[in-house]
Design an enzyme around this catalytic site. Structure first.
Site, short mmCIF file in Angstrom:
data_model
loop_
_atom_site.label_atom_id
_atom_site.label_comp_id
_atom_site.label_asym_id
_atom_site.label_seq_id
_atom_site.Cartn_x
_atom_site.Cartn_y
_atom_site.Cartn_z
N ASP A 266 41.28 22.83 45.65
CA ASP A 266 41.50 24.15 45.08
C ASP A 266 42.64 24.78 45.90
O ASP A 266 42.96 24.33 47.01
CB ASP A 266 40.23 25.00 45.11
CG ASP A 266 40.32 26.15 44.10
OD1 ASP A 266 41.45 26.46 43.64
OD2 ASP A 266 39.29 26.76 43.77
N TRP A 267 43.24 25.81 45.32
CA TRP A 267 44.46 26.35 45.92
C TRP A 267 44.16 27.04 47.26
O TRP A 267 43.53 28.09 47.30
CB TRP A 267 45.11 27.30 44.91
CG TRP A 267 46.13 26.61 44.03
CD1 TRP A 267 47.43 26.98 43.84
CD2 TRP A 267 45.96 25.42 43.23
NE1 TRP A 267 48.07 26.09 43.00
CE2 TRP A 267 47.20 25.13 42.61
CE3 TRP A 267 44.90 24.54 43.00
CZ2 TRP A 267 47.39 24.02 41.78
CZ3 TRP A 267 45.08 23.45 42.17
CH2 TRP A 267 46.32 23.21 41.57
#
Ligand code: BGC
Length: 723
Positions: A266-267
């Protein structure tokens, strides 16, 4: 050179490439060759630097290819409800393109509420075509985290509280997306069930709950859907961030489930180079960079899987095999997507896509209550319709975090109603409440005056996509509606007896006014065609057939995470003390009466359920059993009904839920029509996860098949035995 020689020569040039001064036949470009060979060939031609560059971002949503070898970049997009607008290379702001306005599809809660795998397939096909047209080869979705608390700000991006429902719905979505040569990246793996403290909270959960509740939809996505990518979640499990988690990624996903795709972080979900190298992550995205000064030549060099990785590789501190495994997976992703010559071209923003979204929405909208059959609205007698509520005009495709979209258009409920009813009735509107800081008292008074004058009042309320409503990064503060909506609905119900409340939300909300209004509709977030879809249900052009994919509790304390006081943890850890008793499993166990049950949804017609029978009384462990019943449309119009099969284990060595969903079928029936519905199950549907033995067990003994119109509306039962 004659013509034939020229063709042979050109062919030779195409398949030959100069590597380190010597010519080799470029097997990796030859899609007739086995993919394994192609991957090994490509790998053998790449430098260490080129390989490392593929394992981390080069911009907000892309990673490097190998231009020297003609291996393309990877381009991703959110997901999961439409193709996000292009953003700047290093910033979240929209880049200002004029050709990236997409079709917004209904939120995944609405898709789950269709209980129809054909709708999941249509969704996947349509959004996959949009992603392909926009040249994305990874779609960041769908989301399948389990609905554990109604406060989770991201529940609207997921498929509800039940592992069987979400496992069943996610599969066709993925398959159809991927037919476009676009990878579905299933998120967020795993245990990301709240937004509070999401970047660090360490989730303690029993193995039983992990395997029975939180993992099945991911497992189905991988093994049945064949997902080509998966996104690690922000939170921690067993003290390791889930983006580089030995247990989840290496042991369960890659070893046990044999996932051959790519694990994408995930970012900003990566926190440690060594763990990122060894614990199953393949591609790192969104680690912090200002894109300008931080870093040496390029801010992306400072990613955990960039220069620090290269340094460890060069010093011999970590083995190149670890890198090669990541690059093999990324190359496979590229061969499956961008380098697949067979993939179609896709299409974008088309009428066909908008209508697909509308169809899904119409099947997902849930009629929760319909006292006195106020709905469908009778257009021959209703001459004045009051539409009240900010949500009747608010754009719901914007906001909410990463799923925010730049849409081609969005039909608001008010516009949809004007279009559908405007020729037969006068439509009067008052906002009634506001999510901004305006004069609330004044708004309420005006709305009451408007409601007084009308034959029927449609109140559009619920949540929205602002922080602390249905939005990423934060959870809701409570179960109640905000902005004085309860007060508004109470006041309106005093001046008009024909009130329908349409809730737009991705979450359950409290309804202290439930007995004061005639009709209640869960209208979700329906995307581009929202207003038209809602109007067609209110008018009866479409007979509602959606069923709730999660429980609506009366009070927050009626949901397990809150009853036991676990949510949201102590800032560091959170223990899921309710174990497997999530959603209706908890409600059943505690004998709580929900406001609206899991699986509930009404129709404008009625259905009579026959008595269920089975093809045998006992089954052996290697046998199937088939249950059959008749279902009849006893009303005066065509409709669809979702028949649900729950299984109850009568005696077990471990505690089990009172019942669990193990089958559902959506049946279309004309007035007076009768059909048979069958469900075939095997011992898999009777099993539980034994955390001592670490395996799924079906214990011989007595079981019951329960056929219901919802989890609390059981129409027929049958006992059977597993030998
Ligand atoms: C979200 C992901 C999303 C990513 C990229 C993150 O904040 O959790 O779901 O795909 O951003 O926008």
């Amino acid at each position: 050179m004659n013509k034939i020689n020229r063709i042979v020569f050109l062919g030779f040039c195409f398949f030959s490439i100069q590597v380190s001064g010597q010519s080799k036949i470029a097997i990796y470009l030859n899609d007739k060759k086995p993919v394994k060979e192609r991957i090994e060939d490509a790998l053998s031609r790449m430098t260490l630097e080129e390989k490392v560059a593929m394992c981390h971002a080069q911009s907000k949503f892309s990673s490097a290819g190998v231009p020297r070898l003609g291996i393309p970049e990877v381009w991703m997009s959110d997901g999961p409800h439409g193709i996000r607008a292009e953003v700047f290379w290093d910033e979240w702001n929209n880049a200002g393109w004029t050709n990236d306005s997409c079709i917004a599809y209904p939120a995944l809660t609405c898709l789950a509420a269709t209980w129809n795998t054909d709708m999941a397939a249509l969704y996947g096909k349509s959004i996959g075509e949009e992603a392909r047209y926009r040249n994305k080869n990874v779609l960041l979705g769908p989301g399948v985290n389990i609905y554990r608390t109604p406060l989770n700000g991201r529940n609207f991006e997921y498929m509800g509280e039940d592992p069987f429902l979400s496992s069943t719905m996610v599969v066709p979505y993925i398959q159809e997306v991927q037919k476009n040569g676009v990878a579905a990246c299933v998120k967020h793996f795993a245990l990301n069930n709240q937004e509070v403290d999401r970047d660090h909270i360490n989730v303690n959960v029993s193995d039983r709950a992990l395997y029975e509740i939180y993992l099945p939809a991911f497992k189905a996505a991988v093994q049945k859907g064949g997902a080509w990518a998966i996104m690690g979640s922000y939170n921690q499990y067993k003290g390791e961030h889930c983006c580089h988690n030995q247990y989840l990624l290496n042991d369960i996903l890659k070893r046990d489930w044999k996932f051959d795709g790519v694990v994408i972080s995930d970012w900003g979900g990566v926190h440690d180079t060594r763990q990122a190298i060894t614990n199953g992550l393949d591609m790192e995205f969104g680690s912090w960079t200002n894109g300008l000064s931080w870093g040496r030549s390029n801010a992306y060099d400072n990613y955990y899987l960039a220069a620090p990785f290269l340094k460890l590789l060069k010093s011999g501190d970590v083995s190149e095999e670890l890198l090669n495994d990541k690059v093999r997976r990324i190359l496979l992703l590229i061969f499956r997507t961008t380098m697949n010559k067979e993939r179609p071209f896709g299409s974008f923003g088309t009428e066909e896509h908008a209508l697909a979204g509308r169809k899904i929405a119409q099947e997902g909208i849930v009629l929760l209550q319909n006292k006195g059959n106020l709905l469908p609205l009778n257009t021959s007698t209703i001459k004045k319709i009051a539409v009240i509520g900010e949500n009747a005009t608010k754009m719901m495709t914007i906001g909410g975090g990463s799923s925010s979209l730049k849409v081609k258009y969005e039909v608001s409920p008010l516009d949809g109603i004007k279009k559908r009813f405007g020729s037969s009735a006068e439509i009067i509107y008052a906002p009634g409440y506001t999510s901004e800081k305006n004069n609330k008292e004044n708004l309420l008074q005006k709305a009451v005056e408007t409601a007084k004058k009308a034959d029927v009042v449609l109140v559009f309320g619920g949540l929205n996509k602002k922080e602390n409503q249905d939005s990423e990064g934060a959870d809701r503060k409570g179960l109640s509606l905000s902005y004085g909506q309860d007060e508004l609905i109470n006041a309106i119900s005093k001046v008009n007896k024909n009130v329908a409340v349409i809730i737009l939300s991705g979450n359950a909300v409290a309804m202290p006014w439930v007995n004061k209004v005639s009709s209640i509709v869960e209208g979700w977030y329906c995307g581009t065609e929202a207003g038209n879809a809602i109007a067609s249900v209110l008018a009866g052009d479409v007979n509602p057939s959606g069923k709730l994919p999660f429980t609506f509790p009366v009070r927050l304390e009626d949901s397990a995470a809150h009853a036991l006081g676990d949510y949201p943890g102590n800032g560091k850890d959170e223990t899921y003390n309710e174990g497997i008793f999530v959603g209706y499993r908890w409600v059943d166990k505690q004998n709580i009466k929900p406001l609206f049950s899991f699986g509930h949804g009404l129709s404008y017609t009625t259905f009579k359920y026959g008595k269920v029978s089975a093809d045998k009384k006992q089954l052996a462990a290697d046998e199937d059993i088939t249950f059959t019943l008749s279902i009849k449309n006893t009303g005066s119009r065509a409709g669809e009904e979702t028949v649900q099969l729950y299984i109850s284990d009568k005696k077990s060595s471990l505690p089990r839920p009172v019942k669990e969903l193990k089958g559902f079928k959506k049946i279309q029936l004309n007035a007076n029509e009768e059909k048979n519905v069958s469900f075939t199950i095997s011992k898999e549907a009777l099993s539980f996860y034994d955390d001592i033995k670490h395996s799924w067990i079906a214990e011989p003994g007595a079981f019951e098949a329960l056929i219901g119109a919802s989890s609390t509306d059981i129409r027929s039962k049958l006992s059977f035995e597993l030998r």
